[in-house]
Design an enzyme around this catalytic site. Structure first.
Site, PDB file in Angstrom:
ATOM      1  N   ASP A  40       0.849  -1.186   0.000  1.00 50.75           N
ATOM      2  CA  ASP A  40       0.000   0.000   0.000  1.00 50.75           C
ATOM      3  C   ASP A  40       0.883   1.234   0.000  1.00 50.75           C
ATOM      4  OD1 ASP A  40      -2.704   1.312   0.498  1.00 50.75           O
ATOM      5  OD2 ASP A  40      -1.529   2.089   2.171  1.00 50.75           O
ATOM      6  N   ASP A  61      -2.743   1.330   7.071  1.00 52.72           N
ATOM      7  CA  ASP A  61      -2.053   1.017   5.817  1.00 52.72           C
ATOM      8  C   ASP A  61      -1.726  -0.474   5.711  1.00 52.72           C
ATOM      9  OD1 ASP A  61      -2.212   3.663   5.192  1.00 52.72           O
ATOM     10  OD2 ASP A  61      -0.139   4.145   5.726  1.00 52.72           O
ATOM     11  N   GLU A  96      -1.386  -1.574  -5.815  1.00 51.58           N
ATOM     12  CA  GLU A  96      -2.581  -0.871  -6.242  1.00 51.58           C
ATOM     13  C   GLU A  96      -2.363  -0.321  -7.651  1.00 51.58           C
ATOM     14  OE1 GLU A  96      -3.225   2.450  -3.743  1.00 51.58           O
ATOM     15  OE2 GLU A  96      -4.895   3.222  -4.931  1.00 51.58           O
ATOM     16  N   CYS A 134     -14.597  -8.259  14.636  1.00 46.91           N
ATOM     17  CA  CYS A 134     -13.646  -9.349  14.820  1.00 46.91           C
ATOM     18  C   CYS A 134     -12.513  -8.981  15.766  1.00 46.91           C
ATOM     19  CB  CYS A 134     -13.066  -9.767  13.473  1.00 46.91           C
ATOM     20  SG  CYS A 134     -12.148  -8.434  12.695  1.00 46.91           S
TER      21      CYS A 134
HETATM   22 ZN   LIG Z   1     -13.077  -7.414  11.007  1.00 42.39          ZN
END
Ligand SMILES: [Zn+2]
Length: 375
Positions: free
Chosen positions: A185, A349, A269, A342
């Protein structure tokens, strides 16, 4: 695969003059050709055919001794440059954009002569570069050429001449690799962040050479137009520019090499720089980091090392949780990603880089990750 090799030329006064004349002749040819195409457009409303252009240039050579003196195929290359500019212009009009009409090139905006066929007007002879009508030029080949030379360009940069050889290396097969894959990234805070959490700091020249360049540019803008001081300050700006460019290129090479040695698959990207440049505040940092140039270097290095290189559409990768896939909206100033569902918590980043990697693995055709070990 093509690879470029750039070498400094050491010209004597005579060769320097001949090269300057040749460059100026090519510039005038470009402008004369633009004039012709504009005329044809406005009078007949149709673009010129290749045959018309060829005939026109032959006529020009008969009456203009400067045009007669330059290498024929490199003259064609200069005209093709303009053809490409026109093609891009019409393509963008068709796409509904508002491009600028191809423009006449001033002295500072025309800096190279292309020789599309090695051996035709330009050739290496006993460690020197022979250029027709210029002579045998000393050349510093600081690294060996690889592959087969296809084209050569002569380039003037900040008062020095360079030769750029474009060589064909053939195809390098992508080797089955035991190295892990990585997602990258590119960012503002760090030069880039990888999916395993490593952060590449921004290069040092941004702190030293860039402010110096901006100072020189500001000082240049204050000088009276057409004055002697303005000429001097322009040279100074050009010199710093050349240095920044070199430092940037070195940095890109060095960082890319590190990545292709370590990983078996690199996912980045796909940059839509144009889109990003619309945001003014980001624009300066983006052009500074020179991401497009970096990715180009990385792609070339990966290709020549036989490492797989994948570009993916990275839209939304910073807003998506890389563990559970849920959307976690955050503004640019929020530097941490915290997944409410989660419990994943890491730098934004790194989270984006993990998403980029996942998209890259998904996008690979054939058995996904067949030649890469998923870390
Ligand atoms: Zn998550």
């Amino acid at each position: 695969m093509r690879k470029a090799f750039k070498f400094r030329l050491f010209t004597n006064a005579n060769q320097e003059r001949e090269l300057d004349i040749a460059l100026e002749t090519h510039r005038r040819l470009y402008n004369a050709y633009l004039d012709l195409r504009e005329l044809a457009c406005s009078m007949y409303g149709v673009p010129l055919s290749y045959v018309d252009c060829s005939r026109w240039f032959k006529g020009q050579r008969a009456t203009n001794p400067f045009f007669a003196r330059i290498n024929f195929s490199s003259a064609q290359a200069t005209m093709r440059r303009l053809d490409k500019a026109f093609a891009a212009f019409f393509r963008r009009i068709k796409a509904g954009e508002e491009p600028g009409f191809p423009r006449f090139k001033g002295r500072d905006f025309f800096d190279s002569i292309e020789f599309p066929a090695y051996g035709d007007g330009i050739k290496l002879v006993n460690g020197k570069l022979r250029v027709t009508n210029v002579g045998l030029i000393r050349i510093k080949m600081h690294r060996p050429l690889e592959g087969k030379i296809k084209t050569v360009s002569l380039k003037r940069e900040a008062g020095h001449w360079y030769a750029v050889f474009s060589c064909d290396l053939g195809d390098v097969p992508i080797e089955p690799s035991t190295n892990p894959p990585v997602g990258i990234d590119v960012g503002l805070e760090s030069f880039f962040t990888t999916s395993d959490g490593a952060r590449e700091p921004n290069p040092r020249y941004q702190k030293t050479a860039l402010p110096e360049l901006r100072r020189a540019q500001r000082s240049h803008a204050r000088k009276r137009k057409g004055g002697k001081n303005r000429r001097k300050s322009r040279r100074k700006v050009a010199k710093i520019h050349a240095r920044v460019k070199r430092l940037r290129r070195e940095h890109h090479h060095q960082v890319s090499l590190k990545l292709v040695r370590r990983y078996g698959l690199v996912v980045v990207e796909s940059l839509n720089i144009r889109g990003m440049l619309k945001n003014d505040k980001l624009a300066r940092s983006i052009s500074d980091a020179g991401w497009a140039g970096f990715l180009e270097t990385l792609r070339t290095k990966a290709e020549s090392a036989g490492v797989a290189y994948v570009e993916v559409d990275a839209r939304g990768t910073s807003q998506q949780c890389s563990a559970c896939g849920s959307e976690v909206r955050k503004g640019l100033s929020v530097r941490q990603h915290d997944g409410p569902h989660c419990g994943l918590s890491l730098h934004r980043d790194e989270n984006a880089a993990r998403n980029i990697l996942a998209r890259g693995l998904l996008a690979r055709t054939g058995p996904a990750g067949g030649n890469v070990r998923v870390a």
